[in-house]
Design an enzyme around this catalytic site. Structure first.
Site, PDB file in Angstrom:
ATOM      1  N   ASP A 157      22.450  57.030  -2.310  1.00  0.00           N
ATOM      2  CA  ASP A 157      23.436  58.174  -2.250  1.00  0.00           C
ATOM      3  C   ASP A 157      22.898  59.617  -2.841  1.00  0.00           C
ATOM      4  O   ASP A 157      22.407  59.616  -3.882  1.00  0.00           O
ATOM      5  CB  ASP A 157      24.684  57.993  -3.374  1.00  0.00           C
ATOM      6  CG  ASP A 157      25.697  56.704  -2.505  1.00  0.00           C
ATOM      7  OD1 ASP A 157      26.136  56.798  -1.459  1.00  0.00           O
ATOM      8  OD2 ASP A 157      25.868  55.787  -3.375  1.00  0.00           O
ATOM      9  N   ASP A 166      31.725  51.333   2.749  1.00  0.00           N
ATOM     10  CA  ASP A 166      31.222  51.722   1.793  1.00  0.00           C
ATOM     11  C   ASP A 166      32.473  51.994   0.660  1.00  0.00           C
ATOM     12  O   ASP A 166      32.930  52.976   1.104  1.00  0.00           O
ATOM     13  CB  ASP A 166      30.160  53.211   1.730  1.00  0.00           C
ATOM     14  CG  ASP A 166      29.601  53.562   0.685  1.00  0.00           C
ATOM     15  OD1 ASP A 166      29.617  52.840  -0.345  1.00  0.00           O
ATOM     16  OD2 ASP A 166      28.885  54.638   0.599  1.00  0.00           O
TER      17      ASP A 166
END
Length: 229
Positions: A34, A174
């Site tokens: 991320d 996600d």
């Protein structure tokens, strides 16, 4: 069988190389990283120097989720440190088609990430060029959030949309992809699982046990009433 991708923001960052070696032994399929800029989402996470430092640990794909404004500014940087996959948010760039095209020109798989409130129809004019669509099942920015129940329906609708139009993209999920949710999201059409603190990084089990459990849960029967109401 859905592919298992540990979210490295959930790993012990002070021992990340060792963590990744353990994940390699557990036979994960790819790594999810991320990237946050403190503007598109109110958090900061992994950067290019850290990614470069661990790229040599594995030959498996690095999937970079760019939660940043104007992501086209950073595509070259992350290409140079070893990105194999890169997803961007529709809302983060003025020219999404151009941004995805730039990613693909570098030989990187291009993905588009959909926030919980972003409609499937918003990808109508780019669905033919993306390699994967990431359905955010929580609001992006922080780990440990609760799965938004309406996202079960969204995954199912995206799968139907893909089939109806004969697209080839994979569906990634996600956000709080837990042992409880994994059977449901995989039956509904998820191909790529981003696994964090609610599954793989559960400190009560080893990574080996976690991956084995995730793969077994991908095959588990599902009570459809849990996600159709």
């Amino acid at each position: 069988m859905a592919k298992v991708g540990p979210s490295l923001m959930c790993a012990k960052l002070d021992h990340l190389r060792d963590e990744m070696k353990s994940l390699e032994d557990a036979k994960v399929d790819y790594y999810h990283l991320d990237i946050m800029d403190g503007q598109f989402v109110p958090n900061f996470t992994l950067g290019p120097d850290l990614i470069r430092s661990v790229r040599g640990v594995t030959n498996k794909p690095f999937d970079l989720h760019l939660m940043v404004n104007d992501p086209e500014r950073y595509i070259d940087i992350f290409h140079h440190v070893g990105a194999d996959m890169m997803s961007v948010h529709l809302e983060a760039t003025t020219h999404i088609h151009r941004t995805l095209e730039k990613i693909k020109q570098l030989g990187i798989k291009a993905g588009v990430a959909l926030n919980p409130s972003t409609s499937i129809q918003s990808i109508d004019y780019i669905a033919d060029m993306v390699d994967y669509v990431c359905v955010m099942t929580v609001n992006p920015g922080f780990s440990g959030q609760t799965f938004i129940p309406s996202m079960f329906k969204k995954i199912e609708l995206l799968k139907n949309y893909k089939t109806q139009h004969n697209y080839n993209f994979e569906i990634q999920v996600d956000g709080n992809i837990s042992f409880e949710n994994i059977p449901k999201v995989t039956e509904l059409g998820a191909d790529l699982l981003v696994c964090g603190t609610s599954s793989l990084f559960n400190q009560k089990i080893t990574y080996q046990e976690g991956v084995e459990k995730i793969r077994s849960y991908c095959k588990s029967p599902v009570d459809k009433e849990l996600y159709t109401n």
